[in-house]
Scaffold this motif. Sequence first.
Motif, PDB file in Angstrom:
ATOM      1  N   ILE A  47       0.825  -1.217   0.025  1.00 31.14           N
ATOM      2  CA  ILE A  47      -0.098  -0.048  -0.074  1.00 31.14           C
ATOM      3  C   ILE A  47       0.930   1.016  -0.054  1.00 31.14           C
ATOM      4  CG2 ILE A  47      -1.778   1.404   1.351  1.00 31.14           C
ATOM      5  CD1 ILE A  47      -2.731  -1.384   2.301  1.00 31.14           C
ATOM      6  N   LEU A  48       1.768   1.352   1.080  1.00 35.35           N
ATOM      7  CA  LEU A  48       2.830   2.418   1.081  1.00 35.35           C
ATOM      8  C   LEU A  48       3.678   2.605  -0.315  1.00 35.35           C
ATOM      9  CD1 LEU A  48       3.193   2.155   4.772  1.00 35.35           C
ATOM     10  CD2 LEU A  48       1.768   3.825   3.619  1.00 35.35           C
ATOM     11  N   ALA A  49       4.206   1.417  -0.639  1.00 36.70           N
ATOM     12  CA  ALA A  49       5.256   1.395  -1.813  1.00 36.70           C
ATOM     13  C   ALA A  49       4.212   2.040  -2.937  1.00 36.70           C
ATOM     14  CB  ALA A  49       5.646   0.099  -2.252  1.00 36.70           C
ATOM     15  N   LYS A  50       3.145   1.717  -3.231  1.00 32.72           N
ATOM     16  CA  LYS A  50       2.211   2.103  -4.345  1.00 32.72           C
ATOM     17  C   LYS A  50       2.021   3.637  -4.026  1.00 32.72           C
ATOM     18  CE  LYS A  50      -2.011   1.396  -7.005  1.00 32.72           C
ATOM     19  NZ  LYS A  50      -3.234   0.511  -7.149  1.00 32.72           N
ATOM     20  N   LYS A  51       1.803   3.988  -3.199  1.00 30.78           N
ATOM     21  CA  LYS A  51       1.488   5.478  -3.128  1.00 30.78           C
ATOM     22  C   LYS A  51       2.703   6.531  -3.152  1.00 30.78           C
ATOM     23  CE  LYS A  51      -0.577   8.441   0.260  1.00 30.78           C
ATOM     24  NZ  LYS A  51      -1.608   8.961   1.617  1.00 30.78           N
ATOM     25  N   TYR A  52       3.623   6.031  -2.497  1.00 29.37           N
ATOM     26  CA  TYR A  52       4.934   6.955  -2.594  1.00 29.37           C
ATOM     27  C   TYR A  52       5.957   6.395  -3.679  1.00 29.37           C
ATOM     28  CZ  TYR A  52       3.482   8.852   2.030  1.00 29.37           C
ATOM     29  OH  TYR A  52       2.821   9.334   2.964  1.00 29.37           O
ATOM     30  N   GLY A  53       5.936   5.637  -4.348  1.00 33.09           N
ATOM     31  CA  GLY A  53       6.607   4.904  -5.353  1.00 33.09           C
ATOM     32  C   GLY A  53       7.753   4.773  -5.093  1.00 33.09           C
ATOM     33  N   TRP A  54       7.953   3.639  -4.028  1.00 36.20           N
ATOM     34  CA  TRP A  54       9.123   3.026  -3.610  1.00 36.20           C
ATOM     35  C   TRP A  54       9.773   2.131  -4.520  1.00 36.20           C
ATOM     36  CZ3 TRP A  54       6.999   1.626   1.931  1.00 36.20           C
ATOM     37  CH2 TRP A  54       6.851   3.210   2.519  1.00 36.20           C
ATOM     38  N   THR A  55      11.141   1.986  -4.341  1.00 28.91           N
ATOM     39  CA  THR A  55      11.737   0.859  -4.803  1.00 28.91           C
ATOM     40  C   THR A  55      11.977  -0.161  -3.484  1.00 28.91           C
ATOM     41  OG1 THR A  55      12.842   2.134  -6.581  1.00 28.91           O
ATOM     42  CG2 THR A  55      13.866  -0.048  -5.916  1.00 28.91           C
TER      43      THR A  55
END
Length: 189
Positions: A47-55
Amino acid sequence: MIKPAYIALGVGAAYAAFYLRKFRANGARVTIVGDSLSLLPGGWQDILAKKYGWTVNNLSKVGQTSAAALSRYRLSTGANDIVFIFLGANDSYGGVNKAFTLDNIRSIQKLAKDRGARTVIIPGYLSSKVTMSAQGKRYDDLKESMYWLPGIVVPLLRSVDPSDVPDGVHLSAKGQAQLAKLIEAWSLR
């Protein structure tokens, strides 16, 4: 008598201290050190990776103890901006000494700091809302001790409903979404 300007200044300083301690999250390189609680597809990490564009480099593994996680993290390579640490369930349910678990988490934190990353400790949810077992109580005791660790420690998710933890350990999709919101509110900007 305290003047309103001093009160406003104090409130403003407290807000700034809370906000500025949060991490800039957009486009961050993130490592997750955990166990099965950080592996659910669509879970808090996704959820957070998608929202913030994380690698994301997710070093979590089913059944992983803090000692095994420390070993895996030591072997990992690559730069990170943020390291999320969500450990302790398997240690607590396996009867591992709380001090040993906390030492392993501190070692992960130190290693992350030495590599230039900041850490976020995720204690999870209040187990006693779901189970009254000795292991669940031991896990809650460990979680409460995590607040003495350095850096950002996300508060316990206390609003969890037993139906959000169908197997007594792993959060459902609804519980994962609640946890993601809590992590975001306390550690990310």
